[in-house]
Scaffold this motif. Structure first.
Motif, PDB file in Angstrom:
ATOM      1  N   ALA A   1      39.379  51.981  33.716  1.00 19.39           N
ATOM      2  CA  ALA A   1      39.515  50.548  33.415  1.00 19.39           C
ATOM      3  C   ALA A   1      40.993  50.167  33.316  1.00 19.39           C
ATOM      4  N   ALA A   2      41.785  51.026  32.665  1.00 20.64           N
ATOM      5  CA  ALA A   2      43.213  50.731  32.511  1.00 20.64           C
ATOM      6  C   ALA A   2      43.900  50.700  33.876  1.00 20.64           C
ATOM      7  N   ALA A   3      43.514  51.638  34.750  1.00 18.82           N
ATOM      8  CA  ALA A   3      44.117  51.674  36.089  1.00 18.82           C
ATOM      9  C   ALA A   3      43.749  50.417  36.879  1.00 18.82           C
ATOM     10  N   MET A   4      42.487  49.974  36.741  1.00 19.51           N
ATOM     11  CA  MET A   4      42.068  48.758  37.452  1.00 19.51           C
ATOM     12  C   MET A   4      42.837  47.548  36.946  1.00 19.51           C
ATOM     13  N   ALA A   5      43.003  47.467  35.629  1.00 17.21           N
ATOM     14  CA  ALA A   5      43.728  46.330  35.051  1.00 17.21           C
ATOM     15  C   ALA A   5      45.158  46.292  35.584  1.00 17.21           C
ATOM     16  N   ALA A   6      45.801  47.444  35.610  1.00 12.07           N
ATOM     17  CA  ALA A   6      47.201  47.496  36.047  1.00 12.07           C
ATOM     18  C   ALA A   6      47.336  47.086  37.510  1.00 12.07           C
ATOM     19  N   ALA A   7      46.319  47.420  38.321  1.00 15.16           N
ATOM     20  CA  ALA A   7      46.409  47.130  39.752  1.00 15.16           C
ATOM     21  C   ALA A   7      45.832  45.763  40.116  1.00 15.16           C
TER      22      ALA A   7
ATOM     23  N   VAL B   1      39.441  44.059  40.997  1.00 18.20           N
ATOM     24  CA  VAL B   1      38.296  43.364  40.398  1.00 18.20           C
ATOM     25  C   VAL B   1      37.132  44.347  40.226  1.00 18.20           C
ATOM     26  N   ALA B   2      36.425  44.260  39.095  1.00 17.73           N
ATOM     27  CA  ALA B   2      35.213  45.058  38.862  1.00 17.73           C
ATOM     28  C   ALA B   2      34.018  44.269  39.390  1.00 17.73           C
TER      29      ALA B   2
ATOM     30  N   HIS C   1      40.354  45.348  28.565  1.00 14.57           N
ATOM     31  CA  HIS C   1      41.493  45.609  29.448  1.00 14.57           C
ATOM     32  C   HIS C   1      41.842  44.404  30.321  1.00 14.57           C
ATOM     33  N   GLY C   2      41.051  43.332  30.195  1.00 13.19           N
ATOM     34  CA  GLY C   2      41.356  42.133  30.990  1.00 13.19           C
ATOM     35  C   GLY C   2      41.086  42.317  32.474  1.00 13.19           C
ATOM     36  N   VAL C   3      40.126  43.197  32.810  1.00 15.77           N
ATOM     37  CA  VAL C   3      39.755  43.367  34.222  1.00 15.77           C
ATOM     38  C   VAL C   3      38.822  42.219  34.614  1.00 15.77           C
ATOM     39  N   ARG C   4      39.132  41.527  35.702  1.00 15.56           N
ATOM     40  CA  ARG C   4      38.257  40.441  36.161  1.00 15.56           C
ATOM     41  C   ARG C   4      36.938  41.030  36.652  1.00 15.56           C
ATOM     42  N   MET C   5      35.833  40.368  36.284  1.00 13.66           N
ATOM     43  CA  MET C   5      34.512  40.868  36.668  1.00 13.66           C
ATOM     44  C   MET C   5      33.833  39.914  37.642  1.00 13.66           C
ATOM     45  N   ALA C   6      33.407  40.435  38.789  1.00  8.57           N
ATOM     46  CA  ALA C   6      32.577  39.683  39.727  1.00  8.57           C
ATOM     47  C   ALA C   6      31.137  40.185  39.585  1.00  8.57           C
TER      48      ALA C   6
END
Ligand code: DI6
Ligand code: FE
Length: 395
Positions: free
Chosen positions: A264-270, A273-274, A298-303
């Motif tokens: 999740a942290a890696a996705m947020a940094a890059a 989108v989840a 982590h503030g990952v955008r979710m679709a």
């Protein structure tokens, strides 16, 4: 065309709900959005929406819409106890759809995909992503992508294609996944790119499919061609696929039931989108929930997408996917709506769709509803009133 008396969910800064608004459309663009009272008086058709909710046209950002045959028999097998992996190892699963897809002509694949696409459009979808991945030869992967492109010429919809040759190792390459990558996937990628058939490159990173190292090899080739990547990751186990995707700047990582904190942290940094796919979770009677709370933290955008495919998600209803994301995964209806609009656009790398603002495409869904929660709330009934694609109101 000027739409008046609309309740807008602009999807700018959250849902951005505003009542008594007007929207002017010119050609295929939105050219003005504002309070009813200030609506430009100049020409064009004025359509009074009677206070109805208007959202961006919906975007289904993960589908396997083009495929041959069906898997109703496998559904029966699973009901009598076989797991998805057991079915796959017994020569069923993806490979049985591969047989049916190879046997079908382009015209047959198009004819079988259109009713599925029409059901999506009837629920307000204006953009759909379509993957290959059931051909698994160079010719058959290209055939699938040509059919995906043909959908866009046959219906009022925007199609984004993903080459998913790295979906399964076909029987003729059993135990030789690396040779399959070198002899089929990578040549298919070059050929599809040369024909302008591919908008992004996808893979399935899983024990029954491809290892992280194999996916990385494919991604390096995709990036060399300037193509964005995405990945089916952490669906049945955790192989670190999401972090791998993020390292390659992936637009999305999809499924993610087994995602961990590092992923999740890696996705947020890059900014990856989840893509949350509740139909596959439901069909497989999975019990491992995707970590929605972790993604939020982590503030990952979710679709949210249908995953429309003959095996794990025989579903065409994007609003049912929204309902499932809320009821099964405890996403909020606002998150579900963002998941099929603004964040789905991000998952496809589209900056001109998924929101309502001047300059963006005139792709809209008009609902017999007043509040966005109504779209996720209903089960099996979609309150679409009208759909506008590229400035054209569906007849
Ligand atoms: N994950 C899925 O859920 C689909 N593909 C994938 O990589 C399933 C495809 C199928 O079973 O036909
Ligand atoms: Fe999928």
């Amino acid at each position: 065309m000027i739409l008046t008396n609309a309740t807008l969910a602009t999807m700018e800064n959250g849902v951005g709900l505003v009542e008594a608004t007007a929207i002017r459309l010119e050609g295929d663009r939105i050219t003005w959005v504002g309070p009813e009272a200030e609506a430009p008086g100049d020409g064009g058709d004025r359509i009074d929406l009677g206070g109805r909710l208007v959202t961006p046209g919906l975007i289904d950002c993960h589908t396997h819409l083009v495929h041959g045959g069906d898997r109703a028999r496998e559904f029966e097998m699973r009901l009598s106890g076989a797991s998805y992996e057991e079915v796959a190892r017994a020569g069923g699963g993806i490979v049985s759809t591969v047989r049916a897809t190879r046997a079908a002509s382009e015209a047959e694949l198009l004819a079988s995909a259109l009713p599925r696409l029409d059901r999506m459009l009837s629920e307000g979808v204006t953009t759909v992503e379509v993957k290959s991945g059931y051909g698994l030869t160079v010719a058959d992967e290209l055939k699938m992508l040509r059919v995906a492109r043909a959908l866009e010429r046959t219906r009022p919809v925007r199609v984004h294609t993903s080459l998913l040759a790295a979906h399964a190792v076909p029987p003729e390459y059993q135990g030789r996944a690396d040779a399959y990558l070198d002899e089929i996937c990578i040549p298919a990628l070059h050929a599809a790119h040369a024909e302008g058939l591919v908008d992004s490159v996808d893979g399935f990173c899983e024990g029954i499919a491809f290892s992280p190292d194999q996916i990385a090899r494919l991604f390096v080739v995709a990036q060399g061609l300037g193509l964005p990547v995405r990945l089916h990751a952490e669906q049945l186990s955790n192989l670190g696929g999401a972090a791998l995707a993020a390292r390659h700047g992936a637009l999305s990582a999809d499924h993610l039931e087994y995602l961990d904190e590092a992923g999740a942290a890696a996705m947020a940094a890059a900014g990856t989108v989840a893509v949350i796919l509740p139909a596959a979770f439901y069909t497989l009677r999975e019990t491992q929930l995707p970590p929605i709370g972790l993604l939020r933290r982590h503030g990952v955008r979710m679709a949210v997408a249908t995953d429309c495919n003959p095996g794990t998600a025989p579903m065409t209803s994007l609003t049912l996917a929204m309902n499932m994301a809320c009821t099964l995964f405890r996403m909020t209806p606002e998150e579900a709506l963002a998941g099929v609009t603004v964040h789905a656009a991000a998952a496809l790398g589209l900056s001109d769709a998924g929101r309502i603002a001047p300059g963006l495409r005139a792709d809209l869904a008009i609902w017999d509803a007043r509040h966005p929660a109504e779209l996720s709330y209903r089960i099996g009934a979609t309150p679409l009133y009208a759909r506008i694609h590229g400035g054209h109101l569906d007849a």
